[in-house]
Design a protein around this motif. Structure first.
Motif, short mmCIF file in Angstrom:
data_model
loop_
_atom_site.label_atom_id
_atom_site.label_comp_id
_atom_site.label_asym_id
_atom_site.label_seq_id
_atom_site.Cartn_x
_atom_site.Cartn_y
_atom_site.Cartn_z
N MET A 11 24.77 40.01 36.96
CA MET A 11 23.34 40.39 36.78
C MET A 11 23.06 41.05 38.16
SD MET A 11 21.85 39.48 34.27
CE MET A 11 20.10 39.58 34.50
N GLU A 28 14.74 45.32 41.57
CA GLU A 28 13.42 45.48 41.77
C GLU A 28 12.76 44.20 41.63
OE1 GLU A 28 11.10 46.78 37.83
OE2 GLU A 28 12.52 48.22 38.59
N ALA A 29 13.51 43.18 41.59
CA ALA A 29 12.88 41.78 41.69
C ALA A 29 12.30 41.32 42.74
CB ALA A 29 13.94 40.96 40.91
N ALA A 70 23.35 44.30 39.36
CA ALA A 70 22.70 45.51 39.38
C ALA A 70 21.10 45.46 38.98
CB ALA A 70 23.38 46.35 38.45
N THR A 71 20.79 44.30 38.17
CA THR A 71 19.45 44.23 37.71
C THR A 71 18.36 43.78 38.29
OG1 THR A 71 19.94 42.31 36.52
CG2 THR A 71 20.80 44.10 35.25
N THR A 72 18.95 43.02 39.36
CA THR A 72 18.09 42.34 40.40
C THR A 72 17.27 43.14 41.34
OG1 THR A 72 19.85 41.38 41.55
CG2 THR A 72 18.69 39.68 39.94
#
Lengths: 253, 327
Positions: B1, B7-8, B3-5
Motif C-alpha cells: 500500500m 495523500e493520506a 504508493a496509495t498512502t
C-alpha cells in the motif's frame, strides 16, 4: 471445478431456483465459493446476479435448492441472520449514515457498551480505538475515525463500508459493484483493499461489470445468463474474450 | 500500500478556535446561544430590571414547559418527523390530571395518570406512523385535533381548579434563582442528552433520521425507533401537563396552539436539522430560552402583546436562514 473436492467449499449453492410471480429469476443455479479466494460473478443486467447475492445475504429465500455456508445448510430469513453467520454485504448504495462519524458507522447496531439493558452506556473510547485498528489494518486512508462520513470522498466512503464488512470476523464479504461510482484512482485504491481482504483470509464475492477488474482481482469467475449459472472458470485458465462470449451466449459452456 | 498512502493526511486535530470562529457553520450551530446573549444585552440596555433577580427567576420558570416539550420535539425531529400534537397532548394530560383530582385520586396517582396519558398518545402516534405508514405530519395533525377534543369532552369545556399545596410549592419555590420546575427541565435535559449521545438508542435515532436505508441495512428497526421517539415526546408532553396544572393552579381544556409551533421554533433555533439525523439537546433548550426571553423582554419594554408572535416568527426565520450555512 478442480479435482480438489477434499477442501470443503465455503459456500455451495445447489440447484437454487427463485421466481417472482411469473419471472424466473434463478433457475437451477449451482456454484461454489472457496475460502480465501476472490470469486467474481459476472453476467448481463437481469442475469440474476443480484438475486443470487440476495439469497446469500438473507434478503431473499430460494424457492428450491439448498445453500450451504461453511458446510452447514444456511436458512437465512433476515440479513441479520446472514451477518451473524459471517456473511457481510457491501451495498451498492453505500449504506453509511452521513451525519455520523466513521467510528459510529463502523459500529452501527454493534455498539460496544458498558452495562446491560436500558442502562447500557456506549463505550466510545473502546469503539474509537477499535475503529482506528480496523481502519489501519486495512490501510484505509480515512482522515480520522472521528470525522463525519459527510466529509469523506466516494472512495473513502466505500473503504469505510468495506472496512465495516471486513471488521467483524466475517468469513465472506459480498460486494455489489464496489467501484461503479468511483474515479480511476479511487477504484485502484478500493481494488487494493479487496486484495488485502483476501490476504487477511476473507473470501470475497465480487459482482462486477468491469472485465479488466475481474481478470485483475478474481481467482475464479462464475458466469450467469438468463437466471442460470452457465459456466465457471479459473481466471488463470480463461481470457476476457471467453468470458464475454460466455455472457452473451456466443459460446456455450 | 506504499504508493496509495501519498495523500493520506495524519489525523488532523480539532480545528483551532480562531478558525472555528470564522466558520459560518459554527455560528449556525450556536445561533440560539448567540441570540440569547444578543437579546439579553438589548433588553438589559432598554430596561435595567431585565436582569434583576426576580425577572431572571420568572423567565427560567416560564421557560420550563417549553424546554421540556422542545426536548420531546427534538427526538421526533431527529428522526426526520415532527410532533404537532405536543401542546394538545399536554392540555389533555392536564385535563386528565384535573379529572382524576376531582375524583379524589391521590396526587401521585393524578401525576401518573397525566404521564400515562401522554405516553399512550405518543405510542399511538408512533405506531400509526411506523406501522400504518402514514406521514408524521398527518398523524400528529390528527392527534392534535383528537387530543384537544378529548380534553374538551373530559373537562366538559370548563377549567377545573386544582388546589394542592405541593403543586403550589413546586411551581413557586426552588433553590435560589432556579425554580423547581426549571430544575426539573434541566434534569430532563441532562438525562435526554445522555440518552441521545451515550446510548445505542440515541445513536440509532440519529442513524434512522440521517439515513433510514443505511440504518435498516445494519439491522436497526426504524419502525421501533419511530414508536420510541413519539412515545418519548408523549411522555414529556404528559409531564408538561403536570407543570401546566401546577403553574396555573387549574387544568384548562383551552387549546394552546402557539405552544406547538414554539417547540418547533425552539428546535430549529437550536440548530437541529428538520431533515433529521442531526440533533443536540443543548440547542433546543437554549432555543426555548431565547423564545421565552423574547416574550418576557418585549413585555418588559412595553411592546404590545400583539407584536410578540411577529417577533417570534422573525427570529425563527432568521435562525433558519443562518442554518443554511450549517453544512
Amino acid at each position: 471445478m478442480t479435482a480438489t473436492t477434499v477442501t470443503h467449499d465455503l459456500v455451495s449453492v445447489e440447484n437454487v431456483s427463485l421466481s417472482f410471480g411469473s419471472v424466473r429469476a434463478l433457475r437451477d443455479v449451482s456454484l461454489t465459493l472457496q475460502p480465501g479466494e476472490i470469486t467474481a460473478l459476472v453476467g448481463d443486467n437481469g442475469a440474476g446476479k443480484s438475486t443470487l447475492v440476495r439469497c446469500l445475504s438473507g434478503i431473499h429465500r430460494p424457492d428450491d435448492g439448498t445453500v450451504r455456508f461453511d458446510g452447514q445448510p444456511a436458512h437465512f430469513s433476515t440479513p441479520e441472520d446472514a451477518r451473524n453467520a459471517g456473511i457481510e454485504t457491501v451495498h451498492q448504495n453505500l449504506a453509511l449514515v452521513e451525519d455520523l462519524t466513521v467510528w459510529q458507522n463502523l459500529f452501527l447496531n454493534r455498539e460496544i457498551v458498558h452495562g446491560f439493558g436500558p442502562l447500557a452506556i456506549l463505550d466510545k473510547r473502546a469503539m474509537k480505538r477499535e475503529a482506528q485498528r480496523m481502519v489501519s489494518t486495512l490501510a484505509v486512508n480515512v482522515p480520522s475515525v472521528t470525522s463525519t462520513v459527510r466529509r469523506l470522498s466516494g472512495g473513502q466512503r466505500q473503504a469505510v463500508s468495506i472496512c465495516r464488512a471486513a471488521g467483524f470476523s466475517s468469513k465472506l464479504v459480498i460486494m455489489d459493484e464496489p467501484t461503479a461510482a468511483l474515479g480511476v484512482q479511487e477504484t485502484e485504491r478500493v481494488e487494493k483493499l479487496i486484495t488485502k481482504l483476501r490476504e487477511d483470509g476473507h473470501a470475497v464475492l465480487l459482482i462486477s461489470h468491469n472485465f479488466a477488474q475481474v481478470m485483475r482481482l478474481a481467482d475464479h469467475v462464475w458466469v450467469m445468463r438468463a437466471g442460470r449459472c452457465v459456466a465457471g472458470r479459473r481466471i488463470a485458465q480463461t481470457t476476457g474474450e471467453e468470458i464475454v462470449a460466455l455472457i452473451t451466449g456466443a459460446q456455450q459452456s | 500500500m506504499t504508493a496509495t498512502t501519498v495523500e493520506a493526511p495524519p489525523a488532523p486535530p480539532a480545528p483551532a478556535r480562531s478558525q472555528r470562529l470564522r466558520d459560518p457553520a459554527f455560528w449556525a450551530d450556536w445561533a440560539a446561544l448567540v441570540g440569547l446573549i444578543g437579546l439579553t444585552i438589548v433588553f438589559q440596555a432598554l430596561n435595567s430590571t431585565f436582569l434583576s433577580y426576580g425577572n431572571v427567576q420568572s423567565i427560567l420558570v416560564a421557560a420550563a414547559i417549553l424546554i421540556i416539550l422542545s426536548i420531546g420535539q427534538t427526538f421526533t425531529i431527529a428522526t426526520g418527523g415532527i410532533d404537532l400534537s405536543v401542546a394538545s397532548v399536554m392540555t389533555f394530560a392536564a385535563c386528565a390530571f384535573g379529572w382524576a383530582f376531582t375524583q379524589g385520586w391521590a396526587l401521585p396517582l393524578c401525576m401518573v395518570l397525566a404521564v400515562v396519558t401522554g405516553l399512550v398518545f405518543g405510542a399511538v402516534n408512533g405506531a400509526l406512523i411506523a406501522k400504518g405508514r402514514i406521514p408524521d405530519f398527518v398523524v400528529t395533525l390528527g392527534s392534535l385535533s383528537a387530543a384537544s377534543g378529548l380534553a374538551l369532552i373530559l373537562a366538559d369545556g370548563k377549567p377545573t381548579t386544582v388546589i394542592s399545596p405541593f403543586l403550589l410549592k413546586f411551581s413557586t419555590r426552588g433553590i435560589g434563582l432556579f425554580g423547581w420546575t426549571f430544575l426539573l427541565a434541566v434534569v430532563i435535559a441532562v438525562i435526554t442528552h445522555v440518552v441521545l449521545f451515550n446510548t445505542r438508542f440515541g445513536t440509532h435515532v440519529l442513524a434512522a433520521g440521517g439515513s433510514p436505508e443505511a440504518a435498516t441495512a445494519t439491522g436497526i428497526s426504524t419502525a421501533r425507533i419511530k414508536i420510541a421517539v413519539y412515545t418519548v415526546s408523549g411522555v414529556l408532553a404528559g409531564l408538561s401537563g403536570i407543570l401546566l396544572v401546577a403553574r396555573i393552579g387549574a387544568s384548562s381544556p383551552a387549546a394552546d396552539t402557539t405552544m406547538t409551533l414554539n417547540t418547533v421554533a425552539a428546535v430549529v433555533l437550536g440548530g437541529v436539522s428538520l431533515l433529521g439525523g442531526r440533533a443536540t439537546i443543548v440547542g433546543p433548550v437554549l432555543g426555548a430560552l431565547v423564545l421565552t426571553v423574547l416574550v418576557n423582554g418585549l413585555t418588559l419594554v412595553g411592546v404590545s402583546q400583539f407584536y410578540q408572535p411577529l417577533a417570534v416568527g422573525i427570529v425563527v426565520v432568521l435562525a433558519a436562514l443562518l442554518m443554511r450555512f450549517q453544512k
